[in-house]
Motif scaffolding. Structure first.
Motif, mmCIF file in Angstrom:
data_model
loop_
_atom_site.group_PDB
_atom_site.id
_atom_site.type_symbol
_atom_site.label_atom_id
_atom_site.label_comp_id
_atom_site.label_asym_id
_atom_site.label_seq_id
_atom_site.Cartn_x
_atom_site.Cartn_y
_atom_site.Cartn_z
ATOM 1 N N LYS A 8 0.817 -1.213 0.000
ATOM 2 C CA LYS A 8 0.000 0.000 0.000
ATOM 3 C C LYS A 8 0.856 1.271 0.000
ATOM 4 O O LYS A 8 0.667 2.146 -0.840
ATOM 5 C CB LYS A 8 -0.934 -0.001 1.224
ATOM 6 C CG LYS A 8 -1.895 -1.158 1.266
ATOM 7 C CD LYS A 8 -2.696 -1.200 2.563
ATOM 8 C CE LYS A 8 -1.857 -1.292 3.801
ATOM 9 N NZ LYS A 8 -1.060 -2.518 3.956
ATOM 10 N N THR A 9 1.781 1.359 0.932
ATOM 11 C CA THR A 9 2.613 2.554 1.043
ATOM 12 C C THR A 9 3.549 2.674 -0.150
ATOM 13 O O THR A 9 3.767 3.768 -0.675
ATOM 14 C CB THR A 9 3.405 2.540 2.362
ATOM 15 O OG1 THR A 9 2.461 2.477 3.447
ATOM 16 C CG2 THR A 9 4.263 3.787 2.513
ATOM 17 N N THR A 10 4.084 1.561 -0.620
ATOM 18 C CA THR A 10 4.968 1.580 -1.792
ATOM 19 C C THR A 10 4.212 2.082 -3.014
ATOM 20 O O THR A 10 4.724 2.895 -3.787
ATOM 21 C CB THR A 10 5.556 0.177 -2.040
ATOM 22 O OG1 THR A 10 6.198 -0.267 -0.842
ATOM 23 C CG2 THR A 10 6.553 0.197 -3.180
ATOM 24 N N LEU A 11 2.968 1.631 -3.189
ATOM 25 C CA LEU A 11 2.150 2.123 -4.300
ATOM 26 C C LEU A 11 1.890 3.616 -4.143
ATOM 27 O O LEU A 11 1.976 4.373 -5.110
ATOM 28 C CB LEU A 11 0.825 1.358 -4.384
ATOM 29 C CG LEU A 11 -0.175 1.878 -5.416
ATOM 30 C CD1 LEU A 11 0.404 1.872 -6.830
ATOM 31 C CD2 LEU A 11 -1.463 1.067 -5.349
ATOM 32 N N MET A 12 1.587 4.057 -2.927
ATOM 33 C CA MET A 12 1.355 5.477 -2.693
ATOM 34 C C MET A 12 2.599 6.276 -3.076
ATOM 35 O O MET A 12 2.504 7.303 -3.758
ATOM 36 C CB MET A 12 0.998 5.752 -1.236
ATOM 37 C CG MET A 12 0.750 7.226 -0.963
ATOM 38 S SD MET A 12 0.562 7.643 0.776
ATOM 39 C CE MET A 12 2.256 7.551 1.329
ATOM 40 N N GLN A 13 3.784 5.801 -2.678
ATOM 41 C CA GLN A 13 5.017 6.499 -3.021
ATOM 42 C C GLN A 13 5.190 6.564 -4.537
ATOM 43 O O GLN A 13 5.570 7.603 -5.083
ATOM 44 C CB GLN A 13 6.216 5.799 -2.376
ATOM 45 C CG GLN A 13 6.242 5.939 -0.867
ATOM 46 C CD GLN A 13 7.295 5.049 -0.216
ATOM 47 O OE1 GLN A 13 7.855 4.152 -0.832
ATOM 48 N NE2 GLN A 13 7.545 5.307 1.057
ATOM 49 N N ARG A 14 4.895 5.485 -5.220
ATOM 50 C CA ARG A 14 5.032 5.443 -6.685
ATOM 51 C C ARG A 14 4.058 6.402 -7.357
ATOM 52 O O ARG A 14 4.426 7.140 -8.273
ATOM 53 C CB ARG A 14 4.801 4.012 -7.187
ATOM 54 C CG ARG A 14 4.979 3.835 -8.658
ATOM 55 C CD ARG A 14 6.413 4.078 -9.078
ATOM 56 N NE ARG A 14 6.560 3.874 -10.505
ATOM 57 C CZ ARG A 14 7.671 3.510 -11.080
ATOM 58 N NH1 ARG A 14 8.756 3.319 -10.378
ATOM 59 N NH2 ARG A 14 7.715 3.342 -12.369
ATOM 60 N N LEU A 15 2.806 6.404 -6.906
ATOM 61 C CA LEU A 15 1.799 7.295 -7.495
ATOM 62 C C LEU A 15 2.140 8.767 -7.276
ATOM 63 O O LEU A 15 1.826 9.607 -8.116
ATOM 64 C CB LEU A 15 0.417 6.992 -6.922
ATOM 65 C CG LEU A 15 -0.220 5.673 -7.343
ATOM 66 C CD1 LEU A 15 -1.519 5.441 -6.571
ATOM 67 C CD2 LEU A 15 -0.474 5.627 -8.839
ATOM 68 N N LYS A 16 2.778 9.063 -6.170
ATOM 69 C CA LYS A 16 3.136 10.445 -5.847
ATOM 70 C C LYS A 16 4.478 10.844 -6.451
ATOM 71 O O LYS A 16 4.899 11.982 -6.304
ATOM 72 C CB LYS A 16 3.176 10.636 -4.332
ATOM 73 C CG LYS A 16 1.890 10.281 -3.607
ATOM 74 C CD LYS A 16 0.848 11.316 -3.620
ATOM 75 C CE LYS A 16 1.226 12.505 -2.809
ATOM 76 N NZ LYS A 16 0.387 13.642 -3.093
ATOM 77 N N GLY A 17 5.159 9.895 -7.123
ATOM 78 C CA GLY A 17 6.443 10.206 -7.728
ATOM 79 C C GLY A 17 7.569 10.320 -6.724
ATOM 80 O O GLY A 17 8.600 10.920 -7.001
ATOM 81 N N GLU A 18 7.381 9.757 -5.540
ATOM 82 C CA GLU A 18 8.397 9.818 -4.495
ATOM 83 C C GLU A 18 9.381 8.659 -4.632
ATOM 84 O O GLU A 18 9.088 7.655 -5.281
ATOM 85 C CB GLU A 18 7.731 9.763 -3.117
ATOM 86 C CG GLU A 18 6.771 10.892 -2.855
ATOM 87 C CD GLU A 18 5.962 10.719 -1.589
ATOM 88 O OE1 GLU A 18 5.233 11.652 -1.255
ATOM 89 O OE2 GLU A 18 6.057 9.659 -0.936
ATOM 90 N N GLN A 19 10.518 8.803 -3.990
ATOM 91 C CA GLN A 19 11.479 7.707 -3.948
ATOM 92 C C GLN A 19 10.867 6.580 -3.121
ATOM 93 O O GLN A 19 10.301 6.816 -2.050
ATOM 94 C CB GLN A 19 12.784 8.162 -3.312
ATOM 95 C CG GLN A 19 13.822 7.070 -3.233
ATOM 96 C CD GLN A 19 15.125 7.565 -2.637
ATOM 97 O OE1 GLN A 19 15.351 8.761 -2.489
ATOM 98 N NE2 GLN A 19 15.989 6.635 -2.291
#
Length: 149
Positions: A8-19
């Motif tokens: 969940k958090t990894t997907l959120m980071q990816r969607l937000k363009g974060e590392q």
């Protein structure tokens, strides 16, 4: 929503363009476009009811299961507890020991009519999720690494 280590958090980071970095979600985390919930909420019956309440804050709910889960963590038709559209997301489709077909069947059994298969690490399927979420009505900040929305 999903159990611990569903991505969940990894997907959120990816969607937000974060590392992408490991970050254990300890509480319900609201950003401008995403609500990230701790996996323990989906694992603990006393907390699980709270997830249904958090759906009131969302436009679309994502139910996540990692492709290498050994069993179905969600009961049939559990999405009926949500008052919003629920999409299924199979995470970690790049894992060699994963079975995305089996996990997609589980998500459909849970009640998800739309299911995406993604890898937050390789980017596979991320554009499809972004396109689905971007209805053109909001100024969402979804982006993939290295590009703007």
């Amino acid at each position: 929503m999903g159990r611990v280590a569903a991505g969940k958090t990894t997907l959120m980071q990816r969607l937000k363009g974060e590392q992408i970095s490991y970050c254990k979600t300890q509480y319900v985390h609201y950003t401008d476009t995403i609500i990230d919930t701790p996996g323990e909420y989906a694992e603990n019956g006393e907390l699980a009811a709270a997830l249904a309440l958090y759906t009131y804050e969302a436009d679309i709910v994502g139910l996540l299961i990692a492709s290498d889960y050994p069993y179905n963590p969600f009961p049939p038709c559990c999405t009926t507890a949500c008052n919003r559209e629920v999409i299924g997301i199979v995470t970690g489709v790049d894992k060699p020991d994963g079975d995305p077909d089996r996990v997609e069947r589980w998500l459909r059994l849970a009640g998800c009519k739309t299911v995406f298969r993604i890898s937050s690490y390789t980017g596979q399927g991320i554009r499809d999720v972004i396109a689905y979420l971007d209805d053109g009505k909001d100024d969402k900040t979804y982006k993939t690494k290295g590009e703007t929305a």
